[in-house]
Write an enzyme that holds these catalytic residues in place. Structure first.
Site, short mmCIF file in Angstrom:
data_model
loop_
_atom_site.label_atom_id
_atom_site.label_comp_id
_atom_site.label_asym_id
_atom_site.label_seq_id
_atom_site.Cartn_x
_atom_site.Cartn_y
_atom_site.Cartn_z
N GLN A 15 17.73 6.34 -9.81
CA GLN A 15 19.11 5.60 -9.37
C GLN A 15 19.21 4.07 -9.03
O GLN A 15 19.94 3.28 -9.73
CB GLN A 15 19.74 6.21 -8.05
CG GLN A 15 20.69 5.58 -7.37
CD GLN A 15 21.79 6.34 -6.75
OE1 GLN A 15 22.08 7.67 -7.01
NE2 GLN A 15 22.03 5.69 -5.60
N CYS B 240 13.31 5.76 -7.81
CA CYS B 240 13.38 4.75 -8.69
C CYS B 240 14.55 4.92 -9.62
O CYS B 240 15.26 4.06 -10.10
CB CYS B 240 12.29 5.06 -9.65
SG CYS B 240 10.63 4.46 -8.84
N ALA C 188 0.71 -1.24 -0.06
CA ALA C 188 -0.03 -0.16 0.03
C ALA C 188 1.15 1.42 -0.05
O ALA C 188 0.70 2.08 0.90
CB ALA C 188 -0.83 -0.03 1.29
N GLY C 189 1.93 1.17 -0.89
CA GLY C 189 2.67 2.47 -1.03
C GLY C 189 2.45 3.22 -2.05
O GLY C 189 1.15 3.71 -2.28
N ASP D 233 -1.32 -4.75 3.13
CA ASP D 233 0.29 -4.45 3.61
C ASP D 233 0.55 -4.98 5.07
O ASP D 233 -0.53 -5.12 5.94
CB ASP D 233 0.48 -2.82 3.61
CG ASP D 233 1.72 -2.31 3.39
OD1 ASP D 233 2.06 -1.77 2.20
OD2 ASP D 233 2.65 -2.65 4.17
N LEU E 39 3.66 6.15 -13.44
CA LEU E 39 3.31 7.25 -12.83
C LEU E 39 4.28 8.13 -12.23
O LEU E 39 5.42 7.40 -12.01
CB LEU E 39 2.12 7.10 -11.72
CG LEU E 39 2.85 6.34 -10.46
CD1 LEU E 39 3.43 7.34 -9.38
CD2 LEU E 39 1.15 5.83 -9.72
N ASN F 89 8.26 -3.27 -2.24
CA ASN F 89 9.40 -2.66 -2.17
C ASN F 89 10.44 -3.56 -3.09
O ASN F 89 10.38 -4.61 -3.01
CB ASN F 89 10.37 -2.19 -1.16
CG ASN F 89 9.40 -1.90 -0.02
OD1 ASN F 89 8.28 -2.50 0.32
ND2 ASN F 89 9.51 -0.69 0.38
#
Ligand code: NAD
EC number: 1.1.1.22
Length: 575
Positions: free
Chosen positions: A274, A272, A9-10, A33, A159, A87
């Protein structure tokens, strides 16, 4: 009723599922989550992430066909389509450490799906994963099938934070990759039917699994590469007198290049870019493509260079020392309209300034004190783990204060750094800020959002990335470390003070010799003028009738060198 469950749920799982629920009232969407606090926040009025328009969407469907829950296994078991949006941090240990994606969370999610499933499922990779992850996931799922059929799809999310809701409502494209088997194509169609509720068909692209997985890494690498390209140009602009805004406007007018993502800045950030480039580099290396890996690595190197360059500019402009000086930091999030601080350039800039012993007063409209303290004390890559697995904020950095107002942050400060392009920083009362700052007062605009000329009229010394340099900055190239080393060498043979106000020979002696000595009265006028009006050479000269602008600049150079020598400790035996 089709049931969707999203694990994670991030920043991606929450908004993506909220929009699916909004646009597909006939589908039940449950976001699960392992973090209880995150789920509680999704079920409250204080959502765990700030994203314009998100509150509205959640309010419209929460409790109707959108639910947030910690009952992970129950909802996974009941779902027809399971999105996995957990993640995928960079590995910190073992094979590929510092580059490869750590798929621990992905793997544990896949094993859990295999354990609890009692019916056929479509499993969708929403997280950004290395190419061929679907193959590994497939193996985990099908190893213990209990007669259950799984289809794996790759549906990477494009997004951008800060505009997530708009991006989700009107995506440039939706990408779905799947197996080229009849079952695979059927699964692609099922997911396509979901998106087709609001996305035009010609924007829903379907590919094989590996193309979809690689397209996400490639897209992020291309975007970051544009930023590093324009940032590399910004350094050249400062060296040549070109203006990076004019250069990127001219370049972007070429329809083959286009105008977007060409703003020079203190560097890119976010969770994201890197991570995904490092992942890409690792995949290239594993596939025996070192030249390709090297090419993409350079994008990150330039980003690090840009952040270092900024810190060096700040320190070298302020007489080569920021020790004990208060510096205001305006903006900490990695971009405007988000409270996300993951990999924000502000972390590196702040750490750089703290390394030079400055005191920081930080203001960001969306980032809490706890988050800032956490970011400044956390190790590299630790941030990209579920919240409950992140280290607690162990110590607070004493030289950092976090305030809730830009005016408070800048009060009595020697300099201010703009590190996030929040709109409110464009309309601050800079006269009021100048009046309350120490003099000379510096502005270092890491996002090129202020009107540098107006600020100079007020009296600020202004640094804008990639723009023609303020006369003050011209005299102080952003290469302070090398400069210091060179001067230390010089000092081994001659370590005397340089300014005429002190006795002895000068490092810039040849210049000084030709000039008439400065009286104490002139020194005083000179120092007071700098404090009051900054490096406005013409105005200072008008207060010192016996001195030319050249003499004043030379005198200033010597003063700066004195301070450097004192700071380096080389003159301790004389003081
Ligand atoms: N943030 C972005 O802008 C963005 C954009 C596109 C893609 N992505 C990708 O999407 C993925 C998720 O990114 P994010 O920004 O949403 O991350 P995030 O850290 O905000 O959210 C991930 C969530 O997954 C949860 N989680 C981890 N393991 C779990 C498990 N086994 N069961 C249940 N929950 C679990 C965590 O607690 C966390 O809340 C990453 O792969 C990222 O690269 C992110």
């Amino acid at each position: 009723m089709v049931k969707i469950c999203c694990i994670g749920a991030g920043y991606v799982g929450g908004p993506t599922m909220a929009v699916i629920a909004l646009k597909c009232p006939a589908i039940e969407v449950v976001v699960v989550d392992i973090s209880v606090s995150r789920i509680n926040a999704w079920n409250s009025d204080q959502l765990p992430i700030y994203e314009p328009g998100l509150d509205d969407v959640v309010k419209q469907c929460r409790g109707r066909n959108l639910f947030f829950s910690t009952e992970v296994e129950k909802h996974v078991a009941e779902a027809d389509i399971v999105f996995v949006s957990v993640n995928t941090p960079t590995k910190t240990q073992g094979l590929g450490a510092g580059k490869a994606a750590d798929l621990t969370y992905w793997e544990s999610a896949a094993r859990m799906i295999a354990d609890v499933s009692k019916s056929d499922k479509i499993v969708v990779e929403k997280s950004t994963v290395p190419v061929k992850t679907a193959e590994a996931i497939e193996k985990i799922l099908t190893h213990n099938t209990k007669g259950i059929n799984y289809q794996i799809l790759s549906n990477p999310e494009f997004l951008a934070e800060g505009t997530a809701i708009q991006d989700l409502l009107k995506p440039d494209r939706v990408l779905i990759g799947g197996r080229e088997t009849p079952e695979g194509q059927k699964a692609i169609q099922a997911l396509k039917d979901v998106y087709a509720q609001w996305v035009p068909e010609d924007r829903i692209l379907t590919t094989n699994l590996w193309s979809a997985e690689l397209s996400k890494l490639a897209a992020n690498a291309f975007l970051a590469q544009r930023i590093s390209s324009v940032n590399a140009m910004s350094a050249l602009c400062e060296a040549t007198g070109a203006d990076v805004t004019q250069v990127s406007y001219a370049v972007g007018k070429d329809t083959r290049i286009g105008p977007k993502f060409l703003n020079a800045s203190v560097g890119f950030g976010g969770s994201c870019f890197q991570k995904d480039i490092l992942n890409l580099v690792y995949i290239c290396e594993c596939n025996g493509l070192p030249e390709v890996a090297e090419y993409w690595k350079q994008v990150i190197k330039i980003n690090d260079y840009q952040k270092n360059r900024f810190v060096n500019r700040v320190v070298s402009s302020m007489f080569n020392t920021v020790a004990n000086k208060k510096i205001a930091i305006l903006g900490f999030a990695f971009k405007k309209d988000t409270g996300d601080t993951r990999e924000t350039p502000a972390i590196d800039v702040c750490k750089g300034l703290l390394g030079d012993k400055s005191r920081l007063s930080i203001y960001d409209p969306q980032v809490t004190e706890d988050q800032i303290q956490r970011d400044l004390t956390m190790n590299k890559f630790d941030w990209d783990h579920p919240i409950h697995l992140q280290p607690m904020s162990p110590t607070t950095v004493k030289q950092v204060s976090v305030v809730w107002d830009a005016y408070e942050a800048t009060k009595d400060a020697h300099g201010l750094c703009i590190l996030t392009e929040w709109d409110e920083f464009k309309t601050l009362d800079y006269q009021r800020i100048f009046d309350n700052m120490q003099k000379p007062a510096f502005v270092f605009d890491g996002r090129n959002i202020v009107d540098a000329e107006k600020l100079r009229e007020i009296g600020f010394i202004v640094y804008s990335i990639g723009k023609p340099l303020d006369p003050w900055l011209k005299d102080m190239p952003a290469k302070r470390k090398e400069k210091k080393r060179k001067e230390k060498k010089t000092m081994n043979s001659d370590t005397n003070l340089s300014s005429s106000s002190r006795k002895g020979k000068s490092v810039g002696e040849s210049k000084e010799k030709k000039q008439a000595p400065w009286s104490r009265e002139e020194e005083k006028i000179f120092e007071n003028s700098i404090a009051e009006i900054g490096l406005n050479w013409e105005r200072i000269a008008s207060r010192l009738p016996g001195k030319t602008i050249e003499e004043i600049k030379d005198h200033y150079d010597l003063l700066v060198k004195d301070i450097e020598l004192i700071e380096s400790g080389a003159l301790d035996h004389l003081l």
